[in-house]
Every structure is written in C-alpha cells, then in structure tokens.
Design a protein around this motif. Structure first.
Motif, PDB file in Angstrom:
ATOM      1  N   PHE A  55       0.831  -1.207   0.000  1.00 37.20           N
ATOM      2  CA  PHE A  55       0.000   0.000   0.000  1.00 37.20           C
ATOM      3  C   PHE A  55       0.870   1.264   0.000  1.00 37.20           C
ATOM      4  CE2 PHE A  55      -3.678  -2.611   1.305  1.00 37.20           C
ATOM      5  CZ  PHE A  55      -4.703  -1.978   0.608  1.00 37.20           C
ATOM      6  N   MET A  59       0.454   2.934  -3.605  1.00 34.13           N
ATOM      7  CA  MET A  59      -0.747   3.756  -3.523  1.00 34.13           C
ATOM      8  C   MET A  59      -0.522   5.091  -2.805  1.00 34.13           C
ATOM      9  SD  MET A  59      -4.492   2.621  -2.221  1.00 34.13           S
ATOM     10  CE  MET A  59      -5.886   3.712  -2.441  1.00 34.13           C
ATOM     11  N   TRP A 258      -5.633   5.476   6.367  1.00 32.56           N
ATOM     12  CA  TRP A 258      -4.183   5.278   6.148  1.00 32.56           C
ATOM     13  C   TRP A 258      -3.398   5.515   7.434  1.00 32.56           C
ATOM     14  CZ3 TRP A 258      -1.145   2.294   3.991  1.00 32.56           C
ATOM     15  CH2 TRP A 258       0.197   2.589   3.715  1.00 32.56           C
ATOM     16  N   PHE A 317      -3.580  -5.428  -4.291  1.00 33.00           N
ATOM     17  CA  PHE A 317      -4.423  -5.419  -3.085  1.00 33.00           C
ATOM     18  C   PHE A 317      -5.743  -4.790  -3.479  1.00 33.00           C
ATOM     19  CE2 PHE A 317      -1.372  -1.815  -3.014  1.00 33.00           C
ATOM     20  CZ  PHE A 317      -2.250  -0.794  -3.355  1.00 33.00           C
ATOM     21  N   ASP A 318      -6.712  -4.810  -2.556  1.00 31.36           N
ATOM     22  CA  ASP A 318      -7.875  -3.938  -2.732  1.00 31.36           C
ATOM     23  C   ASP A 318      -8.190  -3.358  -1.354  1.00 31.36           C
ATOM     24  OD1 ASP A 318     -10.187  -2.537  -3.782  1.00 31.36           O
ATOM     25  OD2 ASP A 318     -10.225  -3.990  -5.416  1.00 31.36           O
ATOM     26  N   GLN A 319      -9.195  -2.500  -1.292  1.00 30.17           N
ATOM     27  CA  GLN A 319      -9.346  -1.665  -0.099  1.00 30.17           C
ATOM     28  C   GLN A 319      -9.794  -2.421   1.154  1.00 30.17           C
ATOM     29  OE1 GLN A 319      -7.363   0.397  -1.881  1.00 30.17           O
ATOM     30  NE2 GLN A 319      -8.151   1.912  -0.420  1.00 30.17           N
ATOM     31  N   GLU A 321      -8.286  -4.782   2.250  1.00 33.02           N
ATOM     32  CA  GLU A 321      -7.017  -5.096   2.915  1.00 33.02           C
ATOM     33  C   GLU A 321      -6.448  -3.884   3.643  1.00 33.02           C
ATOM     34  OE1 GLU A 321      -5.562  -6.939  -0.730  1.00 33.02           O
ATOM     35  OE2 GLU A 321      -5.315  -8.808   0.429  1.00 33.02           O
ATOM     36  N   LEU A 322      -6.866  -2.688   3.209  1.00 34.43           N
ATOM     37  CA  LEU A 322      -6.492  -1.482   3.962  1.00 34.43           C
ATOM     38  C   LEU A 322      -7.183  -1.524   5.331  1.00 34.43           C
ATOM     39  CD1 LEU A 322      -5.211   1.349   4.203  1.00 34.43           C
ATOM     40  CD2 LEU A 322      -7.202   2.270   2.991  1.00 34.43           C
TER      41      LEU A 322
END
Ligand code: GTR
Length: 419
Positions: A55, A59, A258, A317-319, A321-322
């Motif tokens: 991330f 990102m 984040w 990844f996608d969100q 995983e955030l």
C-alpha cells in the motif's frame, strides 16, 4: 508513460450496479506467493508487513519516519461552555527547515479528574470553522475558494462556524470525550503544485525536486501530520493517549484509514464516506474510479498508483485489505445513501471482506455469524462487533447521526478498558 496516464481524461464513470464488472479480490489471508496465512503470528509478522509495504509503495507513497520528538507550544487555554470544558490551541512544529511548517490543534476536553479519550480528525476549512466561538484563531493558510467566507484563497471572519454542523463539540464533551482537530492545509495545501509547499520539500533527498514514484502524496502527508497530532496529544496530561480515535470524512476519511494502518497507536479508526481510495473497493469501478481520482487529484496518491488507472485488476491489493491492516483494533466504516460517488456498497463489502482477518486475530469481526454481502438497510447500524458499519439517509457529509454511532461504538470498545 506515467505523465501520459495523468493527463489523459479518464473514461466516464457510472453509478449503475449492472455495470459493475466481474472481479476477483485478492485474499488477505494468502501471502503473495499463494500460501495460506494460517495463524495470528503469520498475519502480524509476515502478511501484514507485506501488505503495508505494498500500500505504501503502490498507492499512498512512503512517508518519512516519525521524528524523535515534536515541538509544541500552547497558544491559548481557557474554560469554555460555562466552565464545563477546557479549550486549547496548540501549535505543533511539523518541520523546522528550510521553511518552518506548523499545524494548530484546536483541543476541547471535558473537565474531569481522569484523562479522557479523544477524537482526532483533520478539518477542511480551518479550526475557526469548527466552532462559532469568536476567539478561535482565524486560519491564515491557503484554502479552496469553494466555501463561503473564503476570498482569494484566504479565510475571512464570514467563514467562522461554517463547518460547525460537522463537529458537534458539546455532544462529544457531554459524553466524556475530547476533540482535537487541525486544518489539513496546515500540513499540505490541497492543490497540485509539484509538492513545493507543505511538509514535502523538507524531506526531499538532495537533487530531488519532488517525491519519487513510491514516495508520499498528499494523503500520506496528511496522515503523517495526524501522527504528529497524536505525538502532541501524548504530551497532554488530560488526554488518554492510548484512547485516541482517528476520524475523517471523505478525503480525510481516506486519510484516517491510512493513518490507522500506519500508526498502531490509534485505538479506533473511523472512515466517514471515504469512498475511492478509502473504504470503497477499487475493482468495483463504481462511482469514482482510480483513473478518475488520479486525474482530478494528481497529488493525493503516489505516482505509482497511476499505473492502475483503468487497470484495477492489476492492483496487488484492494481496499478491504487497507481495513484489515487496522485489525484487531476497532474500525467503523460509514456511508450515505445518496453518496453514490463514494460507492456505499463497495465501502460495505470492504468492511465485511476484512472480517476474516479480524476473526483470525481473535475478535468477533463484524459480529454474528458469516456476514451477508447484502447492503444493510438504511439507518440500521451494524455495530455490535469490532468492525462497525452504517449507511444513513442523506448526502455526502458527516452529521450528528454519524457521530452518535461513533460515540456508541467508542463507548463499547473503550469504556470497559482500564488503560
Ligand atoms: C471529491 C472526491 C472524493 C472525496 C471528496 C471530498 O471531489 O472525488 O474522492 O474525497 O471530494 O473529500 O469531499
């Protein structure tokens, strides 16, 4: 190549469920090589660091490490609300060289004999817009002209209190919580100037005029600034620094997620209508897309993120995983029914697809048995578990209904604890 991707206007977006493409989400409980993440130890020691690095690199961009200490100065301190609370303005030095950059925290604390939990969130238009109190300093930094009371990119008295509906200060105080807020533009003004203002230049390596492709954009800078805000709160004896809740709306909800991922000191994380680049799944390609956000806001993410414009399937990844990066700490994701641009369903799905990680770490995840992929009914929060979610009636905003749920959620997770 990257420049071309930035300049080209992206294809039109849509908010039509029927146009959501078929997609496969990366499994948070699989390592990059496909092997299973089968224990809490696997997650904490190997998978989580791997995802966090991805991330950061692809990102948000990597931010500089935390400074050894942060310099603070009390600008004002007084009793407010009939003597039931204390209000302080605290200047936090973010960088000293070559040009000092400071952020001013507006802090409200209920008067009690014990340190209190505090919500920490950045605001969009200056501390003086959070309250109608006439003696909170008017912010003098650059801001967007969009809102009333901002002339030539500077705030005027007319803007005082203009964001007060988003910050129900007295409601928080009555419930025993403090509020700490600062203007996000103190950290980095929200326009694309090639990273010449705000905190970025102070950390540029010699010969570097802007961040490298894997280095921080503005969201990572705002998140870094929130961490410095928490450093400052750690110096306040009346604040329980182990119970600081990161909160943010919209672009600042992306920021809250984040900072929750990168700074484990935050006890709870709240994402209000954070949408694309926040809680919403990128692969759904619904409402705001990766290409669209990188086009409209080329400075929010790192340069590497532009490789995924109209190419979400390539994201490592996608969100969801955030959100999983915040586990096992409580996280609350909220949507608004009319806020299709932020993709409420994509926000909800992220929350539930983070559930397996929360359960692997010994929590109840979103609570109950296997969560449903059906969006819950409007105005019916799901908030008995460690992951909370609601979609409320209305528009893209943060209001008393949202705050009520966050306070209830925080009560449930923090009140029982002794620390
Ligand atoms: C919009 C943007 C969203 C969201 C919003 C906000 O213009 O497309 O990603 O961040 O701004 O911050 O209010």
């Amino acid at each position: 190549v990257l420049t071309a991707a930035v300049d080209a206007a992206p294809p039109p977006t849509h908010t039509d469920e029927a146009q959501v493409p078929a997609y496969t989400l990366p499994d948070p409980l699989k390592f990059a090589d496909g092997s299973a993440v089968s224990s809490a130890k696997d997650w904490t020691e190997r998978r989580r660091p791997q995802l966090l690095e991805l991330f950061a690199e692809q990102m948000f961009g990597k931010a500089p490490p935390a400074p050894k200490s942060v310099k603070t100065r009390t600008l004002s301190e007084k009793d407010v609300f009939g003597g039931t609370a204390i209000r302080k303005e605290i200047e936090v030095t973010l960088v000293e060289q070559p040009t000092p950059v400071t952020m001013t925290i507006l802090l409200y604390l209920p008067k009690t004999d014990k340190p209190v939990p505090v919500f920490l969130g950045l605001n969009f238009r200056g501390n003086h817009t959070v309250t109608t109190e006439p003696d909170v300093a008017l912010n003098t930094n650059w801001m967007e002209n969009k809102t009333p009371g901002v002339v030539d990119h500077r705030a005027t008295e007319e803007s005082r209190g203009s964001q007060a509906s988003r910050w129900p200060v007295e409601m928080l105080l009555k419930r025993g919580y403090g509020l700490a807020t600062a203007y996000y533009g103190d950290i980095d003004p929200d326009f694309h100037d090639g990273f010449q203002n705000g905190v970025h230049p102070a950390f540029a390596k010699s010969g570097q005029s802007q961040p490298a492709p894997d280095e921080w954009g503005s969201i990572a800078a705002w998140a870094w600034g929130m961490s410095r805000g928490l450093d400052a709160l750690e110096q306040e004896s009346r604040v329980n620094a182990k119970q600081v809740i990161a909160i943010g709306h919209s672009r600042l909800g992306k920021t809250a997620l984040w900072v929750g991922a990168t700074d484990p000191r935050f006890a709870i994380v709240i994402s209000n209508d954070s949408g694309c680049g926040g809680a919403a799944l990128s692969r759904r390609h619904f409402g705001e897309t990766v290409a669209r956000i990188n086009y409209s806001f080329p400075h929010w993410f790192c340069e590497n993120f532009k490789q995924f414009n109209e190419n979400e399937a390539a994201l490592p990844f996608d969100q969801h995983e955030l959100i999983a990066l915040i586990a096992p700490r409580p996280v609350y994701v909220a949507s608004a029914a009319e806020d299709l641009w932020a993709d409420p369903k994509g926000e909800y799905l992220s929350a539930i697809y983070a559930d397996p990680v929360y359960r692997l770490l010994g929590t109840d995840g979103i609570g109950g048995a296997a969560p449903s992929t059906e969006l819950p009914p409007v105005d019916h929060p799901i908030s008995n578990g460690t992951i909370g979610y609601h979609i409320r009636t209305g528009k893209h905003d943060i209001n008393d209904f949202d705050w009520e749920q966050y306070l209830n959620f925080a009560d449930r997770h923090l009140r029982a604890r002794k620390n």
